[in-house]
Design a protein around this motif. Structure first.
Motif, PDB file in Angstrom:
ATOM      1  N   ASN A  97       0.856  -1.179   0.000  1.00  0.00           N
ATOM      2  CA  ASN A  97       0.000   0.000   0.000  1.00  0.00           C
ATOM      3  C   ASN A  97       0.896   1.235   0.000  1.00  0.00           C
ATOM      4  O   ASN A  97       2.117   1.106  -0.083  1.00  0.00           O
ATOM      5  CB  ASN A  97      -0.967  -0.010   1.196  1.00  0.00           C
ATOM      6  N   ARG A  98       0.305   2.401   0.152  1.00  0.00           N
ATOM      7  CA  ARG A  98       1.104   3.632   0.089  1.00  0.00           C
ATOM      8  C   ARG A  98       2.108   3.744   1.233  1.00  0.00           C
ATOM      9  O   ARG A  98       3.085   4.475   1.149  1.00  0.00           O
ATOM     10  CB  ARG A  98       0.185   4.850   0.065  1.00  0.00           C
ATOM     11  N   GLU A  99       1.883   2.984   2.314  1.00  0.00           N
ATOM     12  CA  GLU A  99       2.769   3.046   3.478  1.00  0.00           C
ATOM     13  C   GLU A  99       3.960   2.092   3.378  1.00  0.00           C
ATOM     14  O   GLU A  99       4.972   2.298   4.032  1.00  0.00           O
ATOM     15  CB  GLU A  99       1.986   2.724   4.746  1.00  0.00           C
ATOM     16  N   GLY A 100       3.822   1.010   2.567  1.00  0.00           N
ATOM     17  CA  GLY A 100       4.914   0.053   2.467  1.00  0.00           C
ATOM     18  C   GLY A 100       4.444  -1.311   2.006  1.00  0.00           C
ATOM     19  O   GLY A 100       3.320  -1.479   1.543  1.00  0.00           O
ATOM     20  N   LYS A 101       5.332  -2.292   2.143  1.00  0.00           N
ATOM     21  CA  LYS A 101       5.066  -3.668   1.727  1.00  0.00           C
ATOM     22  C   LYS A 101       4.786  -4.529   2.950  1.00  0.00           C
ATOM     23  O   LYS A 101       5.510  -4.467   3.947  1.00  0.00           O
ATOM     24  CB  LYS A 101       6.268  -4.238   0.981  1.00  0.00           C
TER      25      LYS A 101
END
Length: 157
Positions: A97-101
């Motif tokens: 997602n936009r925050e990370g994997k």
């Protein structure tokens, strides 16, 4: 003072961790609490937003003060971190997602994955120990751990 709630999902001997793009460090899914939100509500909301899954059997496992100091030892930032653990999830988490994997990792991998040293102890306690952990972590602006003061408690049956 910022208030942060995160949640470590534990299932089948593994933990669900997010790798953040900036440093490549691993964290438990979480984020800032919204105005009027309880720590429990924030942890559930942040977990669902970041994973697209629902945590089961959720418990508060740690309450921490995080202090960031500059090179002269002056406090430049401070926040509270509320760490929860869930014993399983409903659904399949997103991969990214936009925050990370996001990915599942064996619990033992917490010992060696890149992360803030305070987080390492916090997450290991959350998934392996009964009771609650409290403490204060002092870091440099580059998140090098300067000092940690920890206490634990166990509920009597």
């Amino acid at each position: 003072m910022q208030r942060i709630a995160n949640m470590l999902a534990v299932q089948d001997g593994k933990v669900l961790l997010m790798q953040k793009p900036r440093r490549g460090w691993y964290v438990a899914p979480g984020g800032k609490m919204e105005s009027g939100e309880s720590i429990y509500e924030a942890a559930i909301r942040e977990f669902q937003e970041e994973t697209n899954a629902t945590p089961k059997d959720v418990h508060l496992k740690g309450i921490f003060t995080i202090i960031i100091k500059d090179d002269d030892g002056q406090v430049v930032d401070e926040w509270m971190l509320f760490t929860f653990v869930s014993r399983g999830i409903i659904g399949t988490p997103v991969k990214e997602n936009r925050e990370g994997k996001l990915d599942w990792h064996p619990i033992e991998s917490i010992h060696h994955l890149p992360m803030a040293e305070g987080d390492r102890g916090n997450l290991l306690f959350a998934c392996l120990n009964e009771g609650m952990q409290y403490g204060t972590f002092e870091y440099t602006k580059d998140f090098q751990l300067l000092n940690a003061t920890l206490q634990t408690s166990r509920e009597r049956q």
